[in-house]
Design a protein around this motif. Structure first.
Motif, PDB file in Angstrom:
ATOM      1  N   HIS A  22       0.825  -1.207   0.000  1.00 18.71           N
ATOM      2  CA  HIS A  22       0.000   0.000   0.000  1.00 18.71           C
ATOM      3  C   HIS A  22       0.863   1.262   0.000  1.00 18.71           C
ATOM      4  CE1 HIS A  22      -3.577  -2.415   0.621  1.00 18.71           C
ATOM      5  NE2 HIS A  22      -2.925  -3.065   1.559  1.00 18.71           N
ATOM      6  N   ASN A  23       2.172   1.090   0.169  1.00 20.32           N
ATOM      7  CA  ASN A  23       3.134   2.195   0.120  1.00 20.32           C
ATOM      8  C   ASN A  23       3.642   2.317  -1.314  1.00 20.32           C
ATOM      9  OD1 ASN A  23       6.087   3.054   0.041  1.00 20.32           O
ATOM     10  ND2 ASN A  23       5.488   3.727   2.093  1.00 20.32           N
ATOM     11  N   LEU A  24       3.453   3.478  -1.922  1.00 18.72           N
ATOM     12  CA  LEU A  24       3.795   3.645  -3.341  1.00 18.72           C
ATOM     13  C   LEU A  24       5.260   3.355  -3.630  1.00 18.72           C
ATOM     14  CD1 LEU A  24       3.004   4.437  -6.222  1.00 18.72           C
ATOM     15  CD2 LEU A  24       3.461   6.820  -5.595  1.00 18.72           C
ATOM     16  N   ASP A  25       6.188   3.876  -2.831  1.00 17.17           N
ATOM     17  CA  ASP A  25       7.611   3.657  -3.089  1.00 17.17           C
ATOM     18  C   ASP A  25       7.969   2.175  -3.005  1.00 17.17           C
ATOM     19  OD1 ASP A  25       8.256   6.319  -3.583  1.00 17.17           O
ATOM     20  OD2 ASP A  25       8.575   6.727  -1.457  1.00 17.17           O
ATOM     21  N   CYS A  26       7.524   1.548  -1.944  1.00 13.32           N
ATOM     22  CA  CYS A  26       7.806   0.131  -1.724  1.00 13.32           C
ATOM     23  C   CYS A  26       7.205  -0.726  -2.852  1.00 13.32           C
ATOM     24  CB  CYS A  26       7.233  -0.271  -0.363  1.00 13.32           C
ATOM     25  SG  CYS A  26       7.455  -1.983   0.085  1.00 13.32           S
ATOM     26  N   ALA A  27       5.946  -0.462  -3.171  1.00 18.00           N
ATOM     27  CA  ALA A  27       5.257  -1.240  -4.204  1.00 18.00           C
ATOM     28  C   ALA A  27       5.889  -1.024  -5.576  1.00 18.00           C
ATOM     29  CB  ALA A  27       3.778  -0.850  -4.233  1.00 18.00           C
ATOM     30  N   THR A  28       6.289   0.214  -5.873  1.00 16.88           N
ATOM     31  CA  THR A  28       6.901   0.489  -7.174  1.00 16.88           C
ATOM     32  C   THR A  28       8.238  -0.230  -7.313  1.00 16.88           C
ATOM     33  OG1 THR A  28       5.746   2.607  -7.359  1.00 16.88           O
ATOM     34  CG2 THR A  28       7.713   2.323  -8.714  1.00 16.88           C
ATOM     35  N   GLU A  29       9.043  -0.225  -6.255  1.00 17.30           N
ATOM     36  CA  GLU A  29      10.317  -0.952  -6.302  1.00 17.30           C
ATOM     37  C   GLU A  29      10.094  -2.447  -6.508  1.00 17.30           C
ATOM     38  OE1 GLU A  29      13.564   0.081  -6.574  1.00 17.30           O
ATOM     39  OE2 GLU A  29      12.474   1.949  -6.895  1.00 17.30           O
ATOM     40  N   ALA A  30       9.113  -3.010  -5.801  1.00 17.30           N
ATOM     41  CA  ALA A  30       8.823  -4.435  -5.950  1.00 17.30           C
ATOM     42  C   ALA A  30       8.296  -4.739  -7.354  1.00 17.30           C
ATOM     43  CB  ALA A  30       7.817  -4.882  -4.893  1.00 17.30           C
ATOM     44  N   ALA A  31       7.396  -3.910  -7.852  1.00 23.43           N
ATOM     45  CA  ALA A  31       6.851  -4.116  -9.202  1.00 23.43           C
ATOM     46  C   ALA A  31       7.962  -4.026 -10.246  1.00 23.43           C
ATOM     47  CB  ALA A  31       5.752  -3.098  -9.490  1.00 23.43           C
ATOM     48  N   ILE A  32       8.863  -3.068 -10.080  1.00 19.41           N
ATOM     49  CA  ILE A  32       9.983  -2.935 -11.015  1.00 19.41           C
ATOM     50  C   ILE A  32      10.867  -4.177 -10.963  1.00 19.41           C
ATOM     51  CG2 ILE A  32      12.163  -1.684 -11.384  1.00 19.41           C
ATOM     52  CD1 ILE A  32      10.559   0.912 -10.822  1.00 19.41           C
ATOM     53  N   GLY A  33      11.148  -4.671  -9.771  1.00 22.21           N
ATOM     54  CA  GLY A  33      11.939  -5.894  -9.652  1.00 22.21           C
ATOM     55  C   GLY A  33      11.279  -7.066 -10.351  1.00 22.21           C
ATOM     56  N   TYR A  34       9.982  -7.205 -10.136  1.00 23.92           N
ATOM     57  CA  TYR A  34       9.234  -8.297 -10.761  1.00 23.92           C
ATOM     58  C   TYR A  34       9.189  -8.125 -12.280  1.00 23.92           C
ATOM     59  CZ  TYR A  34       5.388 -11.645 -11.427  1.00 23.92           C
ATOM     60  OH  TYR A  34       4.597 -12.692 -11.831  1.00 23.92           O
ATOM     61  N   LEU A  35       8.932  -6.896 -12.740  1.00 19.10           N
ATOM     62  CA  LEU A  35       8.892  -6.645 -14.179  1.00 19.10           C
ATOM     63  C   LEU A  35      10.253  -6.877 -14.839  1.00 19.10           C
ATOM     64  CD1 LEU A  35       6.572  -3.522 -14.107  1.00 19.10           C
ATOM     65  CD2 LEU A  35       6.080  -5.660 -15.334  1.00 19.10           C
ATOM     66  N   LYS A  36      11.330  -6.496 -14.149  1.00 18.49           N
ATOM     67  CA  LYS A  36      12.678  -6.760 -14.689  1.00 18.49           C
ATOM     68  C   LYS A  36      12.911  -8.261 -14.824  1.00 18.49           C
ATOM     69  CE  LYS A  36      16.302  -4.444 -13.394  1.00 18.49           C
ATOM     70  NZ  LYS A  36      17.302  -3.686 -12.603  1.00 18.49           N
ATOM     71  N   HIS A  37      12.497  -9.010 -13.817  1.00 16.98           N
ATOM     72  CA  HIS A  37      12.620 -10.472 -13.866  1.00 16.98           C
ATOM     73  C   HIS A  37      11.824 -11.028 -15.055  1.00 16.98           C
ATOM     74  CE1 HIS A  37      12.568 -14.655 -12.615  1.00 16.98           C
ATOM     75  NE2 HIS A  37      11.253 -14.623 -12.690  1.00 16.98           N
ATOM     76  N   LEU A  38      10.585 -10.592 -15.191  1.00 18.24           N
ATOM     77  CA  LEU A  38       9.738 -11.073 -16.283  1.00 18.24           C
ATOM     78  C   LEU A  38      10.254 -10.630 -17.647  1.00 18.24           C
ATOM     79  CD1 LEU A  38       6.203 -10.420 -14.736  1.00 18.24           C
ATOM     80  CD2 LEU A  38       7.276 -12.658 -15.133  1.00 18.24           C
ATOM     81  N   SER A  39      10.897  -9.455 -17.704  1.00 11.69           N
ATOM     82  CA  SER A  39      11.361  -8.919 -18.997  1.00 11.69           C
ATOM     83  C   SER A  39      12.508  -9.733 -19.595  1.00 11.69           C
ATOM     84  CB  SER A  39      11.763  -7.446 -18.865  1.00 11.69           C
ATOM     85  OG  SER A  39      12.957  -7.320 -18.137  1.00 11.69           O
ATOM     86  N   LYS A  40      13.066 -10.657 -18.825  1.00  6.51           N
ATOM     87  CA  LYS A  40      14.084 -11.561 -19.380  1.00  6.51           C
ATOM     88  C   LYS A  40      13.449 -12.572 -20.330  1.00  6.51           C
ATOM     89  CE  LYS A  40      16.907 -11.100 -15.267  1.00  6.51           C
ATOM     90  NZ  LYS A  40      17.306 -11.730 -14.019  1.00  6.51           N
ATOM     91  N   ARG A  41      12.129 -12.801 -20.166  1.00  7.75           N
ATOM     92  CA  ARG A  41      11.419 -13.778 -21.002  1.00  7.75           C
ATOM     93  C   ARG A  41      10.307 -13.181 -21.849  1.00  7.75           C
ATOM     94  NH1 ARG A  41       9.252 -18.183 -17.113  1.00  7.75           N
ATOM     95  NH2 ARG A  41       9.018 -16.424 -15.738  1.00  7.75           N
ATOM     96  N   PHE A  42       9.839 -11.990 -21.475  1.00  4.89           N
ATOM     97  CA  PHE A  42       8.681 -11.402 -22.158  1.00  4.89           C
ATOM     98  C   PHE A  42       8.961  -9.950 -22.511  1.00  4.89           C
ATOM     99  CE2 PHE A  42       7.191 -14.551 -19.084  1.00  4.89           C
ATOM    100  CZ  PHE A  42       6.484 -15.406 -19.904  1.00  4.89           C
ATOM    101  N   SER A  43       8.271  -9.472 -23.535  1.00  5.93           N
ATOM    102  CA  SER A  43       8.381  -8.058 -23.911  1.00  5.93           C
ATOM    103  C   SER A  43       7.018  -7.572 -24.373  1.00  5.93           C
ATOM    104  CB  SER A  43       9.432  -7.863 -25.006  1.00  5.93           C
ATOM    105  OG  SER A  43       9.043  -8.571 -26.168  1.00  5.93           O
ATOM    106  N   GLY A  44       6.906  -6.269 -24.568  1.00  5.41           N
ATOM    107  CA  GLY A  44       5.657  -5.690 -25.045  1.00  5.41           C
ATOM    108  C   GLY A  44       4.494  -6.050 -24.137  1.00  5.41           C
ATOM    109  N   PHE A  45       3.352  -6.257 -24.725  1.00  8.14           N
ATOM    110  CA  PHE A  45       2.164  -6.554 -23.944  1.00  8.14           C
ATOM    111  C   PHE A  45       2.167  -7.968 -23.376  1.00  8.14           C
ATOM    112  CE2 PHE A  45       0.851  -2.694 -26.060  1.00  8.14           C
ATOM    113  CZ  PHE A  45       0.334  -1.995 -24.986  1.00  8.14           C
ATOM    114  N   ASP A  46       3.082  -8.817 -23.862  1.00  3.04           N
ATOM    115  CA  ASP A  46       3.259 -10.118 -23.200  1.00  3.04           C
ATOM    116  C   ASP A  46       3.805  -9.922 -21.787  1.00  3.04           C
ATOM    117  OD1 ASP A  46       2.236 -11.752 -25.147  1.00  3.04           O
ATOM    118  OD2 ASP A  46       4.184 -12.172 -26.074  1.00  3.04           O
TER     119      ASP A  46
END
Length: 157
Positions: free
Chosen positions: A89-113
């Motif tokens: 519920h904390n924007l800074d904390c959630a954004t950092e976590a989302a970025i970490g997760y998205l970076k992890h996923l971006s190794k296998r997916f791009s664009g709208f995938d």
């Protein structure tokens, strides 16, 4: 036949998302836009992923899904913890976590995938494919981008 069924489901789901475009979410999220987009860019992620946050929560820190996802980026509790966020519920904390997760996923997916994988989980998306919910989220993100920017980013056309 399966394509027609999926298309009908996406259309019906998009109709269910219609109120999202009249509820002021773009305006409500505007104060966070520059910071979130800068943080995405600093981490090598497309800045349009900001609209994923807008679609997921409408920038309501109290947002919670019926499946247990919470906060600005609608992080599942386990995912939030794995990426170092105790309070989604904390924007800074959630954004950092989302970025970490998205970076992890971006190794296998791009664009709208990448959006589909964020919604489904990368392994689920690869093994089981997409869902109506994931396609609805992609549709919502695309629509928010078009409403705010007037068009999709060049790499996503």
């Amino acid at each position: 036949m399966r394509c027609i069924t999926l298309l009908v489901a996406v259309v019906l789901l998009s109709l269910a998302y219609q109120p999202a475009f009249a509820d002021g979410r773009l305006e409500r999220c505007e104060p966070y836009k520059a910071d979130v987009q800068a943080r995405l860019a600093e981490n090598g992620l497309p800045t349009w992923l900001y609209y994923l946050m807008v679609a997921e929560s409408g920038c309501r820190d109290e947002a919670e899904s019926d499946k247990g996802a919470k906060g600005y980026w609608q992080l599942m509790p386990y995912t939030a913890r794995v990426y170092g966020c105790e309070d989604p519920h904390n924007l800074d904390c959630a954004t950092e976590a989302a970025i970490g997760y998205l970076k992890h996923l971006s190794k296998r997916f791009s664009g709208f995938d990448l959006v589909r994988a964020y919604n489904r989980g990368g392994t689920n998306l690869q093994r089981k494919g997409t869902t109506k919910e994931a396609e609805g989220l992609v549709h919502t993100v695309r629509r928010l981008i078009k409403l705010d920017m007037g068009e999709l980013p060049r790499e996503e056309r």
